[in-house]
Write a protein that holds these residues in place. Structure first.
Motif, PDB file in Angstrom:
ATOM      1  N   ILE A   5       0.839  -1.190   0.000  1.00  0.00           N
ATOM      2  CA  ILE A   5       0.000   0.000   0.000  1.00  0.00           C
ATOM      3  C   ILE A   5       0.878   1.244   0.000  1.00  0.00           C
ATOM      4  CG2 ILE A   5      -1.839   1.239   1.208  1.00  0.00           C
ATOM      5  CD1 ILE A   5      -2.639  -1.595   0.278  1.00  0.00           C
ATOM      6  N   SER A   6       0.774   2.048  -1.036  1.00  0.00           N
ATOM      7  CA  SER A   6       1.492   3.323  -1.057  1.00  0.00           C
ATOM      8  C   SER A   6       0.799   4.235  -0.040  1.00  0.00           C
ATOM      9  CB  SER A   6       1.444   3.934  -2.461  1.00  0.00           C
ATOM     10  OG  SER A   6       2.123   5.169  -2.484  1.00  0.00           O
ATOM     11  N   TRP A   7       1.494   4.555   1.046  1.00  0.00           N
ATOM     12  CA  TRP A   7       0.850   5.135   2.222  1.00  0.00           C
ATOM     13  C   TRP A   7       1.363   6.547   2.513  1.00  0.00           C
ATOM     14  CZ3 TRP A   7      -3.278   3.665   4.910  1.00  0.00           C
ATOM     15  CH2 TRP A   7      -3.500   4.236   6.158  1.00  0.00           C
ATOM     16  N   CYS A  29       2.221  -4.730   3.323  1.00  0.00           N
ATOM     17  CA  CYS A  29       2.997  -3.687   3.989  1.00  0.00           C
ATOM     18  C   CYS A  29       2.527  -2.325   3.506  1.00  0.00           C
ATOM     19  CB  CYS A  29       4.498  -3.850   3.725  1.00  0.00           C
ATOM     20  SG  CYS A  29       4.969  -3.664   1.978  1.00  0.00           S
ATOM     21  N   LEU A  30       2.856  -1.315   4.290  1.00  0.00           N
ATOM     22  CA  LEU A  30       2.677   0.070   3.885  1.00  0.00           C
ATOM     23  C   LEU A  30       4.015   0.587   3.396  1.00  0.00           C
ATOM     24  CD1 LEU A  30       0.696   1.387   7.012  1.00  0.00           C
ATOM     25  CD2 LEU A  30      -0.228   0.272   4.964  1.00  0.00           C
ATOM     26  N   ILE A  31       4.008   1.366   2.307  1.00  0.00           N
ATOM     27  CA  ILE A  31       5.246   1.930   1.767  1.00  0.00           C
ATOM     28  C   ILE A  31       5.140   3.448   1.758  1.00  0.00           C
ATOM     29  CG2 ILE A  31       6.709   2.143  -0.272  1.00  0.00           C
ATOM     30  CD1 ILE A  31       6.030  -0.684  -1.027  1.00  0.00           C
ATOM     31  N   THR A  32       6.094   4.097   2.414  1.00  0.00           N
ATOM     32  CA  THR A  32       6.112   5.561   2.499  1.00  0.00           C
ATOM     33  C   THR A  32       7.483   6.071   2.083  1.00  0.00           C
ATOM     34  OG1 THR A  32       4.525   5.533   4.326  1.00  0.00           O
ATOM     35  CG2 THR A  32       5.809   7.545   4.023  1.00  0.00           C
ATOM     36  N   THR A  33       7.511   7.016   1.162  1.00  0.00           N
ATOM     37  CA  THR A  33       8.789   7.583   0.729  1.00  0.00           C
ATOM     38  C   THR A  33       9.202   8.745   1.635  1.00  0.00           C
ATOM     39  OG1 THR A  33       7.633   9.025  -0.856  1.00  0.00           O
ATOM     40  CG2 THR A  33       8.495   6.944  -1.696  1.00  0.00           C
ATOM     41  N   VAL A  34      10.494   8.811   1.907  1.00  0.00           N
ATOM     42  CA  VAL A  34      11.038   9.878   2.755  1.00  0.00           C
ATOM     43  C   VAL A  34      12.298  10.442   2.097  1.00  0.00           C
ATOM     44  CG1 VAL A  34      10.124   8.925   4.910  1.00  0.00           C
ATOM     45  CG2 VAL A  34      12.376   8.216   4.119  1.00  0.00           C
ATOM     46  N   PRO A  35      12.495  11.758   2.148  1.00  0.00           N
ATOM     47  CA  PRO A  35      13.736  12.330   1.638  1.00  0.00           C
ATOM     48  C   PRO A  35      14.927  11.809   2.446  1.00  0.00           C
ATOM     49  CG  PRO A  35      12.076  14.032   1.976  1.00  0.00           C
ATOM     50  CD  PRO A  35      11.574  12.789   2.639  1.00  0.00           C
TER      51      PRO A  35
END
Length: 217
Positions: A5-7, A29-35
């Motif tokens: 899940i793009s979260w 899973c949840l997927i979260t992008t971070v700098p």
């Protein structure tokens, strides 16, 4: 399907997760992008702790994808390939509603990882008001944590997504769902949550083109 899940932490990703679970998908899973080197998310500028608390409340593993602005897509695909093996992923789902350029990017990136890209909320632009109404009636609870200066005033920060919000946002010249970033939300309770997330509204920060409500736990 075994689906990541793009979260973002907001209402769209929550609506997407709810819809997928009800249709029989396994949320791997949840997927979260971070700098890279910044303790904030790419999507809403939310603190990592806030996203982790959501994952804990939902009981779903959380995976952060560290990216730079210059190498965002490359970083994303590389990490997605790793997560594909880890969770035996068959798909990843995105919460985009109708912005074609967003969908084109997602489909291209996911194609490189050789899994499917799902868009469970995809709709026509004029269906956004109805979608917001659906969320408000769903039992999930969310608060506004960020607004664009050129679209909404500071008064919107901290507001709950409820019937009065629905009525008021309909009077504004914005997408009711905030699809163009007019506002962002933080979901803190609802049917899939094992317990509510308790937080305090601390202060409002003025950023370059937006205002952000800082929350603390």
């Amino acid at each position: 399907m075994i689906t990541a899940i793009s979260w973002s932490g907001g209402k769209d990703s929550c609506m997407m997760l709810d819809k997928l679970v009800k249709s029989g998908h396994k949320a791997a899973c949840l997927i979260t992008t971070v700098p890279a080197d910044i303790n904030r998310t790419f999507g809403h500028g939310e603190r990592i702790e806030a996203i982790q608390r959501q994952a804990d409340a939902l009981g779903i593993p959380l995976e952060f994808v560290s990216c730079t602005f210059e190498t965002y897509t490359t970083d994303y695909v590389e990490r997605l390939n790793v997560l594909k093996q880890k969770y035996e992923l068959e798909a990843i789902a995105f919460g985009d509603l109708y912005l074609t350029e967003h969908r084109e990017w997602g489909e291209k990136a996911v194609d490189e990882a050789d899994i499917s890209a799902l868009y469970p909320l995809w709709m026509k632009e004029d269906e956004a008001f109805s979608a917001l109404q659906t969320f408000i009636e769903s039992g999930y609870k969310a608060a506004v944590i960020r607004v664009r200066d050129d679209k909404l005033s500071e008064d919107w920060l901290g507001r709950e997504l409820d019937k009065s919000f629905l009525q008021d946002i309909a009077r504004e010249k914005v997408c009711p769902m905030g699809e163009a970033g007019e506002y962002h939300t933080y979901v803190y309770d609802g049917p899939l949550f094992k317990q509510p997330i308790l937080f305090e509204k601390v202060e409002v920060l003025q950023l370059e083109t937006t205002k952000r409500l800082e929350i603390a736990f």
